[in-house]
Design a protein around this motif. Sequence first.
Motif, PDB file in Angstrom:
ATOM      1  N   ILE A  75      11.659 -26.259 -14.975  1.00  0.00           N
ATOM      2  CA  ILE A  75      10.359 -26.524 -14.347  1.00  0.00           C
ATOM      3  C   ILE A  75       9.299 -25.587 -14.933  1.00  0.00           C
ATOM      4  O   ILE A  75       8.170 -26.008 -15.251  1.00  0.00           O
ATOM      5  CB  ILE A  75      10.450 -26.351 -12.818  1.00  0.00           C
ATOM      6  N   ARG A  76       9.655 -24.335 -15.086  1.00  0.00           N
ATOM      7  CA  ARG A  76       8.708 -23.352 -15.628  1.00  0.00           C
ATOM      8  C   ARG A  76       8.298 -23.710 -17.047  1.00  0.00           C
ATOM      9  O   ARG A  76       7.099 -23.670 -17.392  1.00  0.00           O
ATOM     10  CB  ARG A  76       9.334 -21.963 -15.596  1.00  0.00           C
ATOM     11  N   ASP A  77       9.274 -24.079 -17.886  1.00  0.00           N
ATOM     12  CA  ASP A  77       8.954 -24.428 -19.274  1.00  0.00           C
ATOM     13  C   ASP A  77       8.027 -25.640 -19.334  1.00  0.00           C
ATOM     14  O   ASP A  77       7.092 -25.677 -20.143  1.00  0.00           O
ATOM     15  CB  ASP A  77      10.237 -24.712 -20.051  1.00  0.00           C
ATOM     16  N   ASN A  78       8.276 -26.634 -18.488  1.00  0.00           N
ATOM     17  CA  ASN A  78       7.430 -27.825 -18.485  1.00  0.00           C
ATOM     18  C   ASN A  78       6.011 -27.514 -18.018  1.00  0.00           C
ATOM     19  O   ASN A  78       5.041 -28.059 -18.545  1.00  0.00           O
ATOM     20  CB  ASN A  78       8.043 -28.911 -17.597  1.00  0.00           C
ATOM     21  N   ILE A  79       5.907 -26.642 -17.008  1.00  0.00           N
ATOM     22  CA  ILE A  79       4.570 -26.280 -16.522  1.00  0.00           C
ATOM     23  C   ILE A  79       3.818 -25.470 -17.576  1.00  0.00           C
ATOM     24  O   ILE A  79       2.621 -25.692 -17.827  1.00  0.00           O
ATOM     25  CB  ILE A  79       4.678 -25.493 -15.202  1.00  0.00           C
ATOM     26  N   MET A  80       4.516 -24.541 -18.215  1.00  0.00           N
ATOM     27  CA  MET A  80       3.872 -23.691 -19.210  1.00  0.00           C
ATOM     28  C   MET A  80       3.404 -24.486 -20.418  1.00  0.00           C
ATOM     29  O   MET A  80       2.429 -24.116 -21.082  1.00  0.00           O
ATOM     30  CB  MET A  80       4.823 -22.574 -19.652  1.00  0.00           C
ATOM     31  N   THR A  81       4.090 -25.591 -20.726  1.00  0.00           N
ATOM     32  CA  THR A  81       3.675 -26.447 -21.835  1.00  0.00           C
ATOM     33  C   THR A  81       2.778 -27.578 -21.355  1.00  0.00           C
ATOM     34  O   THR A  81       2.494 -28.509 -22.118  1.00  0.00           O
ATOM     35  CB  THR A  81       4.906 -27.026 -22.543  1.00  0.00           C
ATOM     36  N   ASN A  82       2.389 -27.526 -20.088  1.00  0.00           N
ATOM     37  CA  ASN A  82       1.490 -28.525 -19.491  1.00  0.00           C
ATOM     38  C   ASN A  82       2.109 -29.926 -19.470  1.00  0.00           C
ATOM     39  O   ASN A  82       1.399 -30.929 -19.528  1.00  0.00           O
ATOM     40  CB  ASN A  82       0.152 -28.553 -20.233  1.00  0.00           C
ATOM     41  N   ASN A  83       3.422 -29.978 -19.403  1.00  0.00           N
ATOM     42  CA  ASN A  83       4.138 -31.260 -19.353  1.00  0.00           C
ATOM     43  C   ASN A  83       4.525 -31.531 -17.899  1.00  0.00           C
ATOM     44  O   ASN A  83       5.699 -31.487 -17.518  1.00  0.00           O
ATOM     45  CB  ASN A  83       5.365 -31.207 -20.259  1.00  0.00           C
ATOM     46  N   LEU A  84       3.533 -31.822 -17.069  1.00  0.00           N
ATOM     47  CA  LEU A  84       3.764 -31.974 -15.636  1.00  0.00           C
ATOM     48  C   LEU A  84       4.570 -33.225 -15.308  1.00  0.00           C
ATOM     49  O   LEU A  84       5.317 -33.258 -14.329  1.00  0.00           O
ATOM     50  CB  LEU A  84       2.430 -32.010 -14.890  1.00  0.00           C
ATOM     51  N   SER A  85       4.423 -34.279 -16.104  1.00  0.00           N
ATOM     52  CA  SER A  85       5.159 -35.523 -15.834  1.00  0.00           C
ATOM     53  C   SER A  85       6.663 -35.301 -15.961  1.00  0.00           C
ATOM     54  O   SER A  85       7.445 -35.805 -15.153  1.00  0.00           O
ATOM     55  CB  SER A  85       4.708 -36.627 -16.788  1.00  0.00           C
ATOM     56  N   ALA A  86       7.081 -34.526 -16.958  1.00  0.00           N
ATOM     57  CA  ALA A  86       8.508 -34.231 -17.114  1.00  0.00           C
ATOM     58  C   ALA A  86       9.010 -33.386 -15.951  1.00  0.00           C
ATOM     59  O   ALA A  86      10.132 -33.583 -15.452  1.00  0.00           O
ATOM     60  CB  ALA A  86       8.759 -33.517 -18.438  1.00  0.00           C
ATOM     61  N   ALA A  87       8.182 -32.429 -15.516  1.00  0.00           N
ATOM     62  CA  ALA A  87       8.580 -31.586 -14.384  1.00  0.00           C
ATOM     63  C   ALA A  87       8.729 -32.417 -13.119  1.00  0.00           C
ATOM     64  O   ALA A  87       9.693 -32.248 -12.356  1.00  0.00           O
ATOM     65  CB  ALA A  87       7.548 -30.478 -14.183  1.00  0.00           C
TER      66      ALA A  87
END
Length: 230
Positions: A75-87
């Motif tokens: 979740i953290r990696d997806n948020i940090m890369t701005n990939n909210l849909s994957a999170a």
Amino acid sequence: MGLLLQVDSAKLLNAAANAVQQAPQQISLWSLLNKGGWIMYPLYLLLVASIFVFFERLIAIRKASRIDSNFMSIIRDNIMTNNLSAARNMARNTDNAVARIIDKGLQRIGKPIDVIEKSMENVGQLEMYKMERNLNILSLVAGIAPMFGFLGTIVGMIQLFYEINSTGNFELSVIAGGIYVKMVTSGTGLIIGLIAYVLHNFLTTQVDKTANKMEAASAEFIDILQEPTR
């Protein structure tokens, strides 16, 4: 000499026969329980209800608390890369309390932190309610089972003394036999109440552990939101 031996042998045989006759009769547990009377049936129902609720809640709580150790890292990696849909897809496809709380937080990204925290807190309260549902049945059984048993004993003692008064039979063996039979319900009620109490406390401990996981995940999520994105 032979006559004396015969006399001693006869005395020994008589003593052995008297000892066998005076030995206490063995009674099975089921036979003893059956002597408790009709009050035993509500106690049996309370025991069955306690066991059913315990296993049903145990399965539900373990399902709610089961979480992958890498969940928050992903979740953290997806948020940090701005990939909210994957999170969000990961949170929605994970069936546990922590994932549902994080999913609510992801839905509120972009709003003030206090709004996000409040939304996640509301979901956490709902998850706590789901886990604690029906636990009050165990606490209720722990309280009323001993009372049912004591009621059975009181009713049995009233019947016993009424019979003694009617028949005039005050032999100690009759009184003692009646009393031990009537005490069966009290003993059974106390045992069932103790079992329900232990099961309730065990499940409460499991709920508290899950609540700690939820709080830790929520705090970690808020910290992630306050970190600068890549």
